[in-house]
Design a protein around this motif. Structure first.
Motif, short mmCIF file in Angstrom:
data_model
loop_
_atom_site.label_atom_id
_atom_site.label_comp_id
_atom_site.label_asym_id
_atom_site.label_seq_id
_atom_site.Cartn_x
_atom_site.Cartn_y
_atom_site.Cartn_z
N TYR A 22 -17.74 -83.80 -54.95
CA TYR A 22 -18.53 -83.04 -54.31
C TYR A 22 -19.19 -83.86 -52.97
CZ TYR A 22 -19.51 -79.47 -58.62
OH TYR A 22 -19.30 -79.08 -59.25
N VAL A 72 -15.25 -66.46 -55.43
CA VAL A 72 -15.63 -67.47 -55.83
C VAL A 72 -14.12 -68.33 -55.96
CG1 VAL A 72 -16.08 -69.34 -57.15
CG2 VAL A 72 -18.13 -68.20 -56.62
N MET A 73 -13.76 -67.48 -56.90
CA MET A 73 -12.25 -67.29 -57.26
C MET A 73 -11.16 -67.53 -56.49
SD MET A 73 -9.52 -66.31 -60.46
CE MET A 73 -9.68 -64.57 -60.02
N ASN A 76 -11.61 -70.14 -53.63
CA ASN A 76 -10.86 -71.26 -53.74
C ASN A 76 -9.82 -71.59 -54.31
OD1 ASN A 76 -13.39 -72.19 -54.32
ND2 ASN A 76 -13.57 -72.22 -56.51
N PHE A 79 -9.36 -72.27 -50.24
CA PHE A 79 -10.04 -73.83 -49.68
C PHE A 79 -9.66 -75.10 -50.89
CE2 PHE A 79 -14.30 -71.96 -48.67
CZ PHE A 79 -13.78 -71.98 -48.06
N GLU A 80 -8.93 -74.90 -51.96
CA GLU A 80 -7.76 -76.20 -52.42
C GLU A 80 -6.90 -76.65 -52.25
OE1 GLU A 80 -6.65 -78.40 -55.79
OE2 GLU A 80 -8.21 -77.48 -55.76
N SER A 83 -8.21 -78.34 -48.26
CA SER A 83 -8.81 -79.75 -48.99
C SER A 83 -7.67 -80.61 -48.43
CB SER A 83 -9.58 -79.50 -49.90
OG SER A 83 -10.76 -78.70 -50.20
#
Length: 224
Positions: A22, A72-73, A76, A79-80, A83
């Protein structure tokens, strides 16, 4: 007693692992160094950095027609990938902002390379997810290079280690003026790695809160 200590240590390590996910990686590295030196806080410093702002276009419309869990899914999934790409190219995500994020790099070329790879991957993901989302999802990316203060803000009960300064604000404004699925960079960023990237012709944008226009250009190619 030994078993109890082992259980407490295991729980502490588990909590630490969660917290690491986080917080920015750079914060953990600096915190470990500060702790080793006997400091109780993380000192700030001014330095030249590359700032990457990225966010989803038409996020409001997308969130209006999909349940929050699906929104959100979907975010993500993107964004996964972002990252992994950013971290594998020398960058670090400073913070997520709902439908976007701010990433920081010390090397302008690594930031350009990450943005090019990420932009192509986002297009692929959008095509794959178009049937389930009902639309082609597009993102804007803005890049700027400049001096900013990297340090601590907040109080005793809650602190944050982030970047502050005009260069950060400029990067955010550049991103908001970017066309969907494009990467818009400042001339300052271009000059920092011009021998390894190519761009369209420069033009100026007038942004809120600044008297002087900002010269920018669209990224065309990065020498990978």
């Amino acid at each position: 007693m030994v078993a109890l200590n082992h259980e407490l240590e295991s729980k502490f390590l588990g909590a630490t692992k969660i917290l690491r996910e986080y917080l920015p990686r750079s914060l953990w590295q600096i915190a470990e160094k500060s702790n080793y030196l006997g400091h109780t806080d993380v000192a700030g410093k001014e330095e030249d950095l590359c700032f990457m702002f990225c966010d989803m276009c038409e996020f409001t419309r997308f969130s209006e027609v999909h349940p929050a869990s699906a929104v959100v899914m979907t975010i993500n999934v993107f964004f996964e990938e972002a990252s992994d790409i950013i971290c594998n190219n020398g960058g670090d995500i400073d913070r997520f902002t709902g439908d976007g994020f701010l990433a920081i790099f010390t090397d302008p070329y690594e930031a350009a390379r990450a943005s090019a790879i990420m932009s192509n991957r986002f297009k692929e993901l959008s095509h794959i997810l178009s049937d389930s989302t009902g639309q082609k999802l597009k993102f804007r990316t803005g890049l700027h290079y400049g001096k900013a203060l990297r340090g601590t803000i907040g109080g005793l009960l809650r602190k944050d280690y982030t970047v502050l300064g005009d260069a950060v604000n400029i990067a955010s404004r550049i991103e908001s003026n970017c066309k969907p699925s494009k990467v818009l960079v400042s001339t300052a960023f271009y000059q920092a790695c011009s021998n390894r990237i190519s761009t369209d012709e420069p033009f100026t944008i007038q942004v809120k809160g600044r008297n002087e226009a900002i010269e920018v250009r669209y990224l065309k190619k990065v020498l990978l």
